[in-house]
Design an enzyme around this catalytic site. Structure first.
Site, PDB file in Angstrom:
ATOM      1  N   ARG A   1       0.820  -1.213   0.000  1.00 21.10           N
ATOM      2  CA  ARG A   1       0.000   0.000   0.000  1.00 21.10           C
ATOM      3  C   ARG A   1       0.851   1.260   0.000  1.00 21.10           C
ATOM      4  NH1 ARG A   1      -4.792  -2.742   2.398  1.00 21.10           N
ATOM      5  NH2 ARG A   1      -6.606  -1.412   2.088  1.00 21.10           N
TER       6      ARG A   1
ATOM      7  N   ARG B   1     -21.317  -2.994   1.691  1.00 13.93           N
ATOM      8  CA  ARG B   1     -20.580  -4.045   2.408  1.00 13.93           C
ATOM      9  C   ARG B   1     -20.714  -3.842   3.918  1.00 13.93           C
ATOM     10  NH1 ARG B   1     -14.372  -4.529   0.912  1.00 13.93           N
ATOM     11  NH2 ARG B   1     -14.295  -2.590   2.069  1.00 13.93           N
TER      12      ARG B   1
ATOM     13  N   ARG C   1     -18.638  -4.660   8.756  1.00 15.39           N
ATOM     14  CA  ARG C   1     -17.215  -4.316   8.863  1.00 15.39           C
ATOM     15  C   ARG C   1     -17.068  -2.910   9.436  1.00 15.39           C
ATOM     16  NH1 ARG C   1     -12.639  -4.917   4.131  1.00 15.39           N
ATOM     17  NH2 ARG C   1     -11.655  -3.009   4.852  1.00 15.39           N
TER      18      ARG C   1
HETATM   19  P1  AMP Z   1      -8.408  -4.008   3.565  1.00 27.11           P
HETATM   20  O1  AMP Z   1      -9.168  -5.172   4.094  1.00 27.11           O
HETATM   21  O2  AMP Z   1      -7.332  -4.407   2.581  1.00 27.11           O
HETATM   22  O3  AMP Z   1      -9.298  -2.911   3.023  1.00 27.11           O
HETATM   23  O4  AMP Z   1      -7.620  -3.365   4.808  1.00 27.11           O
HETATM   24  C1  AMP Z   1      -8.305  -2.808   5.919  1.00 27.11           C
HETATM   25  C2  AMP Z   1      -7.384  -1.915   6.720  1.00 27.11           C
HETATM   26  O5  AMP Z   1      -6.273  -2.688   7.206  1.00 27.11           O
HETATM   27  C3  AMP Z   1      -6.741  -0.780   5.940  1.00 27.11           C
HETATM   28  O6  AMP Z   1      -7.602   0.357   5.870  1.00 27.11           O
HETATM   29  C4  AMP Z   1      -5.497  -0.497   6.783  1.00 27.11           C
HETATM   30  O7  AMP Z   1      -5.816   0.211   7.958  1.00 27.11           O
HETATM   31  C5  AMP Z   1      -5.080  -1.910   7.197  1.00 27.11           C
HETATM   32  N1  AMP Z   1      -4.150  -2.506   6.228  1.00 27.11           N
HETATM   33  C6  AMP Z   1      -4.367  -3.591   5.442  1.00 27.11           C
HETATM   34  N2  AMP Z   1      -3.313  -3.850   4.653  1.00 27.11           N
HETATM   35  C7  AMP Z   1      -2.388  -2.886   4.948  1.00 27.11           C
HETATM   36  C8  AMP Z   1      -1.091  -2.576   4.450  1.00 27.11           C
HETATM   37  N3  AMP Z   1      -0.520  -3.297   3.459  1.00 27.11           N
HETATM   38  N4  AMP Z   1      -0.443  -1.509   4.986  1.00 27.11           N
HETATM   39  C9  AMP Z   1      -0.991  -0.769   5.963  1.00 27.11           C
HETATM   40  N5  AMP Z   1      -2.216  -0.989   6.460  1.00 27.11           N
HETATM   41  C10 AMP Z   1      -2.918  -2.040   5.959  1.00 27.11           C
END
Ligand code: AMP
Length: 193
Positions: free
Chosen positions: A91, A130, A136
């Protein structure tokens, strides 16, 4: 080995398409968001730290996140054998560089980056839907807006990073799941040759 990064804004369909790709190509699906949500639900120390960032719509710090990912890769040597779908990682540019290093150490590399490109108002609508269905915690309008700001500031620059590496494949992520899946599959089959 086929290592795919599935890339896009929050709500762009990364999780949905990753599941389908996993079944299609027999890859290991690693969603860093899922890994963190599991830690939160298990009440671990990492979960508590992660929750403090996730609930604000902010990113977990790079060094911590890189360690979390390295840990998942180390624990699943046989499952990573055919390749991995990285969903939600990297990210940031620092994470992308760390991923390149981690894979190089394991004798492999990122094969392709699938960039799901979706109109902003659709992203918001999908995340609100969602949130209603799955509950969530970060799918509420306030956190969604912050996640989009963070995406544009910290994550979107990765597109150019991967374009310059010559492995970015842009996919129109608007429309129905099946049509999007078919265009992803066509792009991947193209690079597999
Ligand atoms: P996601 O399910 O991929 O939308 O991730 C949900 C949340 O987890 C994000 O908004 C971040 O706060 C955290 N997160 C997930 N992957 C990462 C990553 N690669 N780097 C930093 N934070 C992450």
């Amino acid at each position: 080995m086929l290592n795919i990064v599935i890339f896009g804004a929050p709500g762009s369909g990364k999780g949905t398409q990753s599941e389908r790709l996993t079944n299609e190509y027999g890859l290991l699906h690693i969603s860093t968001g899922e890994v963190l949500r599991e830690q939160i639900s298990q009440g671990t120390e990492l979960g508590a730290i992660a929750d403090s960032y996730i609930s604000q719509g902010h990113l977990i710090p790079d060094d911590l996140m890189v360690n979390v990912l390295a840990d998942v890769l180390d624990k699943n040597p046989e499952k990573t054998a055919r390749g991995v779908i990285f969903d939600g990682f990297p990210r940031t540019i620092a994470q992308a560089q760390a991923l390149n290093d981690m894979l190089a150490k394991r004798g492999t590399r990122v094969s392709a980056v699938i960039g799901l490109e979706v109109d902003e108002e659709d992203l918001i609508k999908r995340m609100l839907d969602r949130g209603r269905q799955s509950g969530r915690a970060d799918d509420n309008i306030e956190t969604i807006r912050e996640r989009l700001v963070v995406y544009h500031r910290q994550t979107a620059p990765l597109r150019d990073f991967y374009v310059s590496e010559g492995i970015y494949l842009a996919i129109d992520g608007n429309g129905d799941i099946e049509t999007i899946f078919r265009s992803i599959k066509a792009s991947i089959d193209d690079i597999k040759g």
